[in-house]
Design a protein around this motif. Structure first.
Motif, mmCIF file in Angstrom:
data_model
loop_
_atom_site.group_PDB
_atom_site.id
_atom_site.type_symbol
_atom_site.label_atom_id
_atom_site.label_comp_id
_atom_site.label_asym_id
_atom_site.label_seq_id
_atom_site.Cartn_x
_atom_site.Cartn_y
_atom_site.Cartn_z
ATOM 1 N N UNK A 13 -16.301 -33.677 -20.696
ATOM 2 C CA UNK A 13 -17.407 -34.492 -20.177
ATOM 3 C C UNK A 13 -18.155 -33.745 -19.072
ATOM 4 N N UNK A 14 -17.395 -33.170 -18.159
ATOM 5 C CA UNK A 14 -18.013 -32.484 -17.015
ATOM 6 C C UNK A 14 -18.823 -31.282 -17.473
ATOM 7 N N UNK A 15 -18.231 -30.484 -18.348
ATOM 8 C CA UNK A 15 -18.919 -29.272 -18.798
ATOM 9 C C UNK A 15 -20.133 -29.609 -19.656
ATOM 10 N N UNK A 16 -20.025 -30.625 -20.501
ATOM 11 C CA UNK A 16 -21.158 -31.012 -21.334
ATOM 12 C C UNK A 16 -22.332 -31.441 -20.467
ATOM 13 N N UNK A 17 -22.028 -32.158 -19.423
ATOM 14 C CA UNK A 17 -23.094 -32.645 -18.544
ATOM 15 C C UNK A 17 -23.800 -31.490 -17.836
ATOM 16 N N UNK A 18 -23.027 -30.512 -17.400
ATOM 17 C CA UNK A 18 -23.607 -29.410 -16.633
ATOM 18 C C UNK A 18 -24.300 -28.385 -17.521
ATOM 19 N N UNK A 19 -23.800 -28.204 -18.755
ATOM 20 C CA UNK A 19 -24.259 -27.078 -19.573
ATOM 21 C C UNK A 19 -24.815 -27.460 -20.929
ATOM 22 N N UNK A 61 -18.989 -45.227 -22.077
ATOM 23 C CA UNK A 61 -18.293 -46.410 -21.555
ATOM 24 C C UNK A 61 -18.257 -46.401 -20.026
ATOM 25 N N UNK A 62 -18.069 -45.211 -19.460
ATOM 26 C CA UNK A 62 -18.034 -45.108 -17.999
ATOM 27 C C UNK A 62 -19.397 -45.468 -17.406
ATOM 28 N N UNK A 63 -20.463 -44.932 -18.015
ATOM 29 C CA UNK A 63 -21.805 -45.241 -17.514
ATOM 30 C C UNK A 63 -22.086 -46.728 -17.659
ATOM 31 N N UNK A 64 -21.684 -47.284 -18.787
ATOM 32 C CA UNK A 64 -21.885 -48.728 -18.994
ATOM 33 C C UNK A 64 -21.196 -49.526 -17.887
ATOM 34 N N UNK A 65 -19.954 -49.129 -17.574
ATOM 35 C CA UNK A 65 -19.213 -49.825 -16.528
ATOM 36 C C UNK A 65 -19.923 -49.679 -15.182
ATOM 37 N N UNK A 66 -20.414 -48.466 -14.910
ATOM 38 C CA UNK A 66 -21.140 -48.243 -13.653
ATOM 39 C C UNK A 66 -22.381 -49.124 -13.564
ATOM 40 N N UNK A 67 -23.071 -49.268 -14.677
ATOM 41 C CA UNK A 67 -24.263 -50.115 -14.681
ATOM 42 C C UNK A 67 -23.884 -51.560 -14.360
ATOM 43 N N UNK A 68 -22.877 -52.070 -15.073
ATOM 44 C CA UNK A 68 -22.478 -53.465 -14.858
ATOM 45 C C UNK A 68 -22.024 -53.685 -13.420
ATOM 46 N N UNK A 69 -21.250 -52.730 -12.905
ATOM 47 C CA UNK A 69 -20.775 -52.866 -11.528
ATOM 48 C C UNK A 69 -21.937 -52.810 -10.545
ATOM 49 N N UNK A 70 -22.858 -51.883 -10.767
ATOM 50 C CA UNK A 70 -24.002 -51.737 -9.864
ATOM 51 C C UNK A 70 -24.888 -52.970 -9.876
ATOM 52 N N UNK A 71 -25.131 -53.518 -11.056
ATOM 53 C CA UNK A 71 -26.029 -54.673 -11.166
ATOM 54 C C UNK A 71 -25.403 -55.942 -10.596
ATOM 55 N N UNK A 93 -28.917 -36.116 -6.295
ATOM 56 C CA UNK A 93 -29.087 -35.188 -5.172
ATOM 57 C C UNK A 93 -27.761 -34.629 -4.682
ATOM 58 N N UNK A 94 -26.706 -35.427 -4.795
ATOM 59 C CA UNK A 94 -25.401 -34.937 -4.342
ATOM 60 C C UNK A 94 -24.685 -34.173 -5.445
ATOM 61 N N UNK A 95 -25.406 -33.862 -6.509
ATOM 62 C CA UNK A 95 -24.891 -32.998 -7.580
ATOM 63 C C UNK A 95 -23.712 -33.598 -8.333
ATOM 64 N N UNK A 96 -23.459 -34.877 -8.157
ATOM 65 C CA UNK A 96 -22.424 -35.511 -8.981
ATOM 66 C C UNK A 96 -23.133 -36.384 -10.014
ATOM 67 N N UNK A 97 -23.508 -35.735 -11.110
ATOM 68 C CA UNK A 97 -24.400 -36.366 -12.100
ATOM 69 C C UNK A 97 -23.727 -37.415 -12.959
ATOM 70 N N UNK A 98 -22.759 -38.130 -12.449
ATOM 71 C CA UNK A 98 -22.066 -39.069 -13.315
ATOM 72 C C UNK A 98 -22.946 -40.263 -13.683
ATOM 73 N N UNK A 99 -24.214 -40.161 -13.393
ATOM 74 C CA UNK A 99 -25.120 -41.261 -13.712
ATOM 75 C C UNK A 99 -25.546 -41.227 -15.178
ATOM 76 N N UNK A 100 -26.141 -40.125 -15.570
ATOM 77 C CA UNK A 100 -26.603 -40.032 -16.944
ATOM 78 C C UNK A 100 -25.535 -39.506 -17.874
ATOM 79 N N UNK A 101 -24.589 -38.764 -17.319
ATOM 80 C CA UNK A 101 -23.552 -38.203 -18.150
ATOM 81 C C UNK A 101 -24.113 -37.169 -19.100
ATOM 82 N N UNK A 102 -23.281 -36.678 -19.992
ATOM 83 C CA UNK A 102 -23.724 -35.658 -20.945
ATOM 84 C C UNK A 102 -24.574 -36.237 -22.057
ATOM 85 N N UNK A 103 -24.799 -37.530 -22.027
ATOM 86 C CA UNK A 103 -25.417 -38.212 -23.155
ATOM 87 C C UNK A 103 -26.746 -37.580 -23.589
#
Lengths: 195, 195
Positions: A13-19, A61-71, A93-103
């Motif tokens: 997941x991490x590598x797909x998102x970055x590269x 699924x992680x992004x979906x959970x983040x959305x539900x939690x944030x909302x 900005x903090x370089x932790x792109x777990x928002x959009x993910x590798x999607x």
DNA sequence: GTCTATAATACGATAGAC
DNA sequence: GTCTATCGTATTATAGAC
């Protein structure tokens, strides 16, 4: 469930998102995750495509959970969604792109080359859209209207993430958050809503 | 200007759009364009990165021109932009993706790996944003407001293209066109505009 | 389940003749 | 300007020992 298997997926997941998909090698995945190559093909007999499909699904699924939690932090959909987008701006900005993910990257890279990956990306986008749509329904919108609005919301967030990542700045996403907030407030005032 | 050089760039644009940066090989480019490999490194001494930078720049200029031409069909910005997005929906469905070009895919693939390609993608996104912004200014918006709105518009279109391509359907982009039209009409009614 | 060695292939890039 | 042959290095995937 195996911890080795989980470790491989998480690293992917991490590598797909970055590269992206084609720039991420299996050798790189096993090196970074500390797992042996034999295990990779033991857990994912169909190789890179199967591993990526699992990584996309988990990320979705992680992004979906983040959305539900944030909302859930705000009762009013307009404010909740605008604030959620602002939180993505900070995350980018903090370089932790777990928002959009590798999607998004994988979706575009494989739309013409892998039916399997295309399907899982499509499915994941559906999860994100439905998370927004349900918040809108809870806020009084009809299901049909909520689904259309949610498609619009996912579009504008995805596009905003692309611009913010490309510009190495959260500003595009913050502009998007402001406009989206304005739009949703206007919509909730003018439209018939069941409260 | 050399026709061989142009042929190589044009072929690169097409392949980048369909496959992305890392999946597109130089051998594939020279095979499809009918040009010899010796010529490729003669015209682009810095190899793949230089060729891609030229292809992105050309693609960006073409998309910018398409935007300006499309928006010129209607005086009112809201209608012009909504109709333009609908035309992209049709283009995506007919598999001639000359709407978004290779921009988005390459931008995401190279954001962390090539400063040169990142810069040219950023520049190209600026051209698209400015094309929309100038239309809005011509419609009476202040330059500052127009730029922010244009960022929002580019975001939502990019996101809509991703959803439409992933779903093999123009519907997401059509929903986006409807919502965007609504928003711009509302904005033009409530905001102070210099006519 | 894990590990190593390796097969088969493609990549970007270069050299040197013409 | 063009062409071909090739180098070195990645890649995915597999085979077979342990």
């Amino acid at each position: 469930m195996s911890s080795t298997r989980d470790q491989i997926i998480e690293t992917t997941c991490i590598l797909l998102e970055a590269q992206g998909y084609h720039a991420t090698g299996l050798n790189q995945i096993i090196a970074k995750s500390g797992s042996p190559k034999g295990s990779l093909y033991y857990y994912f007999p169909q190789g890179k495509e199967e591993l990526t499909a699992e990584a996309i699904a988990r990320s979705g699924r992680i992004v979906e959970r983040n959305i539900r939690a944030g909302l859930a932090n705000n009762k009013e959909p307009a404010e909740a969604i605008a604030n959620f987008v602002r939180s993505i701006a900070q995350a980018v900005e903090s370089s932790s792109f777990s928002a959009g993910g590798p999607l998004t990257t994988v979706a575009l890279e494989t739309v013409n080359s892998s039916e399997r990956l295309n399907l899982v990306c499509r499915e994941a986008y559906g999860w994100l859209r439905d998370a927004f749509a349900e918040k809108l329904v809870a806020g009084g919108y009809t299901p049909e209207r909520a689904t259309r609005l949610a498609t619009f919301i996912v579009s504008v967030i995805e596009g905003g993430i692309i611009l913010s990542r490309t510009n190495h700045s959260g500003d595009p996403l913050r502009h998007v958050a402001d406009e989206l907030g304005d739009y949703l407030r206007a919509a909730s005032n003018t439209e018939t809503r069941v409260q």
